[in-house]
Design a protein around this motif. Structure first.
Motif, short mmCIF file in Angstrom:
data_model
loop_
_atom_site.label_atom_id
_atom_site.label_comp_id
_atom_site.label_asym_id
_atom_site.label_seq_id
_atom_site.Cartn_x
_atom_site.Cartn_y
_atom_site.Cartn_z
N ALA A 33 -7.62 11.24 -8.43
CA ALA A 33 -8.24 13.27 -9.01
C ALA A 33 -7.04 13.62 -7.46
O ALA A 33 -7.10 15.44 -7.18
N THR A 34 -7.00 13.23 -6.56
CA THR A 34 -6.86 13.51 -5.11
C THR A 34 -5.50 14.11 -5.55
O THR A 34 -5.41 15.03 -4.99
N CYS A 35 -4.79 13.40 -6.46
CA CYS A 35 -3.27 14.10 -6.29
C CYS A 35 -2.74 15.16 -7.55
O CYS A 35 -2.22 15.94 -7.05
N LEU A 36 -3.67 15.26 -8.69
CA LEU A 36 -4.66 16.24 -9.10
C LEU A 36 -4.04 17.58 -7.99
O LEU A 36 -4.18 18.65 -8.45
N MET A 37 -5.20 17.48 -7.26
CA MET A 37 -6.01 18.54 -6.37
C MET A 37 -4.37 19.22 -5.63
O MET A 37 -4.02 20.04 -5.48
N VAL B 216 -1.60 19.02 -6.40
CA VAL B 216 -0.55 20.05 -7.24
C VAL B 216 -0.80 21.20 -8.07
O VAL B 216 -0.42 21.97 -7.71
N THR B 217 -2.33 21.26 -8.06
CA THR B 217 -2.66 22.34 -8.35
C THR B 217 -3.17 23.31 -7.37
O THR B 217 -3.65 24.51 -7.38
N SER B 218 -3.51 22.84 -5.29
CA SER B 218 -4.00 23.64 -4.82
C SER B 218 -2.91 24.02 -4.28
O SER B 218 -2.74 25.11 -2.86
N GLY B 219 -1.61 23.32 -4.46
CA GLY B 219 0.15 22.90 -3.35
C GLY B 219 -0.25 22.33 -1.56
O GLY B 219 -0.08 22.61 -0.71
N ARG B 220 -1.61 22.32 -1.40
CA ARG B 220 -1.37 22.18 -0.36
C ARG B 220 -1.21 20.04 -0.33
O ARG B 220 -2.26 19.08 -0.51
N HIS B 221 -0.29 20.11 -0.06
CA HIS B 221 0.47 18.52 0.07
C HIS B 221 -0.19 17.82 0.76
O HIS B 221 0.74 16.70 0.61
N HIS B 222 -0.26 17.79 2.07
CA HIS B 222 -1.12 16.53 3.00
C HIS B 222 -1.97 16.36 2.05
O HIS B 222 -2.21 15.03 2.87
N LEU B 223 -2.55 16.81 0.61
CA LEU B 223 -3.67 15.75 0.44
C LEU B 223 -3.00 14.50 -0.48
O LEU B 223 -3.33 13.33 -1.00
N PHE B 224 -1.55 14.95 -0.86
CA PHE B 224 -0.80 13.27 -0.60
C PHE B 224 -0.34 12.58 0.43
O PHE B 224 -1.41 11.40 -0.68
N ILE B 225 -0.84 12.40 1.67
CA ILE B 225 -1.09 11.23 2.70
C ILE B 225 -2.36 11.13 2.28
O ILE B 225 -2.57 9.46 2.19
N SER B 226 -2.96 11.79 2.42
CA SER B 226 -4.87 11.21 1.77
C SER B 226 -5.01 10.67 0.46
O SER B 226 -5.34 9.30 0.67
N ALA B 227 -3.87 10.38 -0.76
CA ALA B 227 -3.96 9.86 -2.11
C ALA B 227 -3.69 8.79 -2.07
O ALA B 227 -4.28 7.74 -1.62
N PHE B 228 -1.99 8.35 -0.94
CA PHE B 228 -2.48 7.08 -0.84
C PHE B 228 -3.08 6.36 0.00
O PHE B 228 -2.85 5.11 -0.10
N MET B 229 -3.38 6.90 1.42
CA MET B 229 -4.19 6.55 1.88
C MET B 229 -5.31 5.56 1.07
O MET B 229 -5.31 4.95 0.97
N THR B 230 -6.07 6.36 0.02
CA THR B 230 -6.56 6.37 -0.58
C THR B 230 -6.55 5.19 -1.56
O THR B 230 -7.11 3.46 -2.00
N LEU B 231 -4.72 4.82 -2.06
CA LEU B 231 -4.63 3.68 -2.69
C LEU B 231 -4.13 2.98 -1.82
O LEU B 231 -4.51 1.52 -2.55
N ALA B 232 -3.41 2.71 -0.96
CA ALA B 232 -3.67 1.64 0.71
C ALA B 232 -4.99 1.00 0.10
O ALA B 232 -4.48 -0.25 0.03
N LEU B 233 -5.94 1.16 0.98
CA LEU B 233 -7.06 1.32 1.20
C LEU B 233 -8.27 0.79 0.28
O LEU B 233 -8.26 -0.24 0.01
N LYS B 234 -8.29 1.50 -0.95
CA LYS B 234 -9.38 1.66 -1.89
C LYS B 234 -8.99 0.66 -2.73
O LYS B 234 -9.84 0.58 -3.26
N VAL B 235 -7.97 0.79 -3.73
CA VAL B 235 -7.41 0.03 -4.75
C VAL B 235 -6.54 -1.29 -4.14
O VAL B 235 -6.74 -2.06 -4.62
N PHE B 236 -5.92 -1.34 -3.14
CA PHE B 236 -5.33 -2.87 -2.81
C PHE B 236 -6.07 -2.96 -1.65
O PHE B 236 -6.44 -4.47 -2.04
N PHE B 237 -5.84 -2.80 -0.54
CA PHE B 237 -6.53 -4.14 0.47
C PHE B 237 -7.70 -4.08 0.68
O PHE B 237 -8.19 -5.49 0.92
N ILE B 238 -9.17 -2.82 0.99
CA ILE B 238 -10.11 -3.77 0.42
C ILE B 238 -10.26 -4.70 -0.25
O ILE B 238 -11.74 -5.38 -0.59
#
Length: 225
Positions: free
Chosen positions: A50-54, A56-78
């Protein structure tokens, strides 16, 4: 406006929101600790998409940093950290029975209806996609709170707390296109520290009362000397 009249990106966002809500009900229904951890990881993966989609659609590329932080923390680390703690504490096969599972699930459905009722008066955010995502985010938060209340195992309560944070993060990303980067980094750091502190808490609780069932704390009493 019907769902089919919305742009394809908004339809996809609503589909992801529905799946995130579905994972909240799965968390509420699961009884095995390992299944809880895996479901939480899937919820994090949906947040990542969802974060990656937002972004792309909003053009706010800083959200990719949030997306990969979510991937690293909430999908793998935690999830990895929680699985590691479950193995070390030897509670992989423990089953937690909630008092009345049917009533708990009905309560979750009532919280979803309540969330839509609360969000309905928001006229300035009257777009269909935004209104639904805010309502679903609130429902995810409330279901996480219900999970904390109805569960007795400390690990399940921690996952409920993390699920509440997922609901807040989803609302911030979808409804407002993300928080300021400083706030996002601060939240990510807090989640990382919380995961470590919860691990220490599990070991202290296990060594103190011999179980991760917090209901045992009600049986503690002062010893007369």
């Amino acid at each position: 406006m019907s769902l089919t009249q919305l742009p394809l990106a908004e339809q996809f966002v609503l589909t992801l929101a529905a799946l995130i809500l579905f994972t909240s009900f799965l968390l509420l229904a699961q009884s095995r600790i390992v299944s809880l951890i895996h479901t939480f990881a899937w919820q994090g993966a949906l947040l990542f998409i969802a974060t990656c989609l937002m972004a792309v659609t909003s053009g706010r590329h800083h959200l990719f940093i949030s997306a990969f932080m979510t991937l690293a923390l909430k999908v793998f680390f935690i999830p990895w950290q929680l699985r590691r703690l479950v193995v070390r504490l030897d509670i992989r096969r423990e089953v937690e029975t909630v008092g009345n599972a049917s009533l708990v699930m009905i309560g979750g459905g009532a919280l979803v209806l309540f969330s839509y009722y609360v969000v309905q008066p928001i006229r300035e955010l009257s777009f269909l996609a935004t209104r639904n995502t805010i309502a679903i985010s609130l429902a995810v938060i409330l279901i996480g709170m219900l999970m904390i209340i109805t569960r007795r195992k400390a690990v399940a309560q921690v996952i409920g707390f993390m699920s509440m944070e997922n609901g807040l993060f989803f609302a911030a990303v979808v409804a407002t296109y993300g928080m300021p980067m400083v706030v996002e980094l601060g939240v990510a750091f807090d989640v990382l520290v919380a995961a470590i502190l919860f691990g220490i808490f599990f070991f202290q609780l296990r060594s103190g009362i011999g179980s991760l069932d917090v209901d045992h704390l009600n049986r503690l009493h002062e010893v007369d000397r």
